[in-house]
Structure formats: C-alpha cells, structure tokens
Design an enzyme around this catalytic site. Structure first.
Site, PDB file in Angstrom:
ATOM      1  N   LYS A 244       0.822  -1.207   0.003  1.00  0.00           N
ATOM      2  CA  LYS A 244       0.028  -0.230  -0.158  1.00  0.00           C
ATOM      3  C   LYS A 244       0.773   1.248  -0.071  1.00  0.00           C
ATOM      4  O   LYS A 244       0.570   2.304  -0.630  1.00  0.00           O
ATOM      5  CB  LYS A 244      -1.047   0.044   1.115  1.00  0.00           C
ATOM      6  CG  LYS A 244      -2.113  -0.950   0.961  1.00  0.00           C
ATOM      7  CD  LYS A 244      -2.896  -1.350   2.385  1.00  0.00           C
ATOM      8  CE  LYS A 244      -3.651  -2.632   1.996  1.00  0.00           C
ATOM      9  NZ  LYS A 244      -4.609  -3.047   3.163  1.00  0.00           N
TER      10      LYS A 244
ATOM     11  N   ASP B 255     -11.269   2.540   3.633  1.00  0.00           N
ATOM     12  CA  ASP B 255     -11.857   1.125   3.624  1.00  0.00           C
ATOM     13  C   ASP B 255     -13.289   0.674   3.626  1.00  0.00           C
ATOM     14  O   ASP B 255     -13.656  -0.276   3.100  1.00  0.00           O
ATOM     15  CB  ASP B 255     -11.144   0.153   4.534  1.00  0.00           C
ATOM     16  CG  ASP B 255     -10.025  -0.614   4.412  1.00  0.00           C
ATOM     17  OD1 ASP B 255      -9.607  -0.802   3.194  1.00  0.00           O
ATOM     18  OD2 ASP B 255      -9.446  -1.001   5.151  1.00  0.00           O
TER      19      ASP B 255
ATOM     20  N   GLN C  91      -5.015  -1.794   9.325  1.00  0.00           N
ATOM     21  CA  GLN C  91      -5.031  -3.319   8.747  1.00  0.00           C
ATOM     22  C   GLN C  91      -5.445  -4.139   9.674  1.00  0.00           C
ATOM     23  O   GLN C  91      -5.303  -4.235  10.893  1.00  0.00           O
ATOM     24  CB  GLN C  91      -3.382  -3.278   8.413  1.00  0.00           C
ATOM     25  CG  GLN C  91      -3.012  -4.527   7.571  1.00  0.00           C
ATOM     26  CD  GLN C  91      -3.565  -4.542   6.286  1.00  0.00           C
ATOM     27  OE1 GLN C  91      -3.421  -3.518   5.611  1.00  0.00           O
ATOM     28  NE2 GLN C  91      -4.163  -5.832   5.928  1.00  0.00           N
TER      29      GLN C  91
END
Ligand code: NAD
Length: 287
Positions: free
Chosen positions: A52, A119, A96
């Site tokens: 990322k 997200d 994460q």
C-alpha cells in the site's frame, strides 16, 4: 482455455490514471494523504502494508505508517485515530486487519471519521453501500467490479453467485452486483448442495479462505470466475480459493492468484484516498 483477467495489468492502467488525477488535485491545492495503522506481527499484514505504501509512492500520495507491537492497548489506537481524524494532511485512514485478539475491531473501525474511512468499513459507509448512494466502496469488491468489466459478460440479469459472506468481501460484493442488476445468490459455510448453486453461476466470486476449494466441476462452462482467496501453502506458494488448473479449462474468464484481485484492491484503495481528499477539501471533514 479461458481469458485471464489480469489484475496486475488493469490495476497498472488505473494507477497511471490516478497519478494524473493526483497531479491535477495538487495543482488545485488538494494534497491527498493516507495513514496506515498496523498492530502486531502478522507477516501477511506487513506485506499488504508495504504494498500500500509503495502504491502511494507510485501515484504521488503522501503516506504515514504507524506500527504498534501486538501488546498495544485499545486506547493507544483510539487516541491515534482521534488525532488522525483531525489532521489536515491525512485524507484517508486505514487500519490493517486483523488486529490483535484483545482489541475490539468494531470499536476501532467505528472511531474513524466516515469521511476518512477509505476501506468503507464504518457502519455509515456500509449503510450507504446498501442504499446505493455511496462515496467509498470497499476496495476488494470495487476492484472485482472493475475486473468483471474486462470480461465479456454483462452483469444485468446474470446469475451471480458469491461464495463467502464476510463484511469485507462477500456481503458488499453481493450488494455491488445487485446494484448492477445481477441476480445474486450468497453462499456460505452452511449452504447445502453448494455445487448445485455454483454450477448455475454466470459470474462466480469465491472468497472463503480455503485453498483450491472450488474445482472445475463446480463451474458452469463459460462463466466468469473471480478468485479472491490468498492462501500461503507450506511450500510458501500463494494459491487462491479456486483450483486454477481445473477451473481455467471450464471458465470463460478467470482471475489468477497472485496477480488477480490483490493488485486491484490496492488500486481501489488509492482511488478512495483521492476521493476522500476531494470530499474533505470541498465539505470539510466535520460537516
Ligand atoms: P472470512 O474468513 O471472513 O470469510 C470466509 C467466508 O467463507 C465465510 O463467510 C464463510 O461462511 C465462508 N465459508 C467457509 N467455509 C465454507 C464452505 N465450506 N462453503 C461455503 N462457504 C464457506 O474471509 P474473508 O475476509 O472474506 O476472506 C476470504 C479470502 O479472501 C481469504 O483467503 C483472504 O485472505 C482473501 N482476501 C483477499 C483479498 C484480496 O485483496 N485479494 C482481500 C480480502 C480477503
């Protein structure tokens, strides 16, 4: 032989478009920034976070990484998110997953400002996806929709079968297919006669986390098969949830693992980060 839906190739195209968009945003004094929070020492999570960060560099997005050991407290993460929610240079916040077991994931996700939730896991964004009026789409399903566009199958009226009902992949995937007029069936660990259902799919999305779970005999000839699974085998090889060798003989189009859904997920995260920067610049994060 089926058509290979290369996420590596499509994501490369998307990332170069995003790079151009980033330059335009910067000329307009909008500077996208992504904060990534990693807690614990899961080796797969480390790889995802590195990828990322690398994608941010490629596109020109500013990024910050916050790493905690596995004994981090919930309050430490909540305090950091509170700070990042207010920080002007950060347009998107990504935590994460999975987090260490003693941390309440829901509480952490709920603390992210929905306008920075790149997200799209916050309940506000999940609700928006349900109604079809959304800013952010969860990255993996969004990437899959792009890959389906690359195949010759029209989603309208197609039998779409999603195997897996996680909040991150299965459920939002089903919603996106429904919004595009697919006839959608969701299968899960309690589904009976799974093969009977998968065999009818024109579009089959598999997200179960079991290596080589779907085999060629479970697939309708000519179907589009999307393999979301990433499973590391004892010999370190990565395999999907679909047995590629038997599936590609039957499918019309199929995604490989690696190089299929994975790179698309990252490209969509970058897209959401640019969108967050634009939204926050226009409306401010607190309105
Ligand atoms: P999860 O463990 O949260 O969910 C798995 C789902 O599979 C569950 O809903 C369960 O009901 C279903 N399932 C389990 N056994 C089944 C069975 N026998 N028959 C039918 N359904 C069954 O997993 P997840 O987070 O959705 O991830 C699934 C896979 O996708 C994992 O391999 C994960 O690593 C991978 N993944 C990849 C990406 C990417 O970017 N490529 C992103 C997210 C997840």
């Amino acid at each position: 032989m089926s058509k290979i839906l290369s996420g590596k190739e499509v994501s490369g195209r998307i990332k170069s478009e995003l790079k151009e968009q980033t330059e335009i945003l910067k000329k307009n004094n909008i500077f996208p920034g992504l904060a990534v929070i990693l807690a614990g020492d899961d080796p797969a999570s480390r790889v995802y976070v590195n990828n990322k960060k690398k994608a941010c560099e490629e596109i020109g997005i500013y990024s910050e990484e916050y790493t905690f050991s596995s004994d981090v407290t919930e309050d430490e993460i909540l305090d950091l998110i509170d700070e990042l929610n207010k920080k002007d240079s950060i347009s998107g916040i990504l935590v994460q997953l999975p987090l260490p077991k003693h941390i309440d994931e829901k509480k952490i996700i709920n603390s992210i400002n929905p306008k920075k939730d790149v997200d799209a896991f916050h309940p506000v964004n999940v609700g928006k996806i349900m109604t079809g009026n959304y800013d952010f789409v969860p990255c993996t399903p969004a990437g899959i929709m792009e890959l389906i566009k690359e195949s010759d199958i029209d989603i309208t009226g197609a039998n779409c079968v999603v195997v897996g009902r996680s909040n991150i992949v299965g459920k939002p995937m089903a919603m996106l297919l429904l919004h595009q007029n697919g006839t959608v069936t969701i299968c899960h660990s309690k589904t009976k006669e799974l093969k009977e259902v998968t065999k009818k799919a024109d579009i089959l999305v598999v997200a179960v986390g079991i290596p080589n779970f779907v085999t060629g005999d479970m697939i309708k000839p000519g179907a589009v098969v999307i393999d979301v699974g990433i499973n590391r085998m004892p010999d370190k090889k990565l395999v999907g949830d679909v047995e590629f060798e038997t599936a590609e003989k039957v499918a019309g189009a199929i995604t490989p693992v690696p190089g299929g859904v994975g790179p698309m997920t990252i490209a969509m995260l970058m897209k959401n980060t640019l969108k967050a920067a634009e939204i926050n610049a226009k409306k401010g994060v607190n309105r």
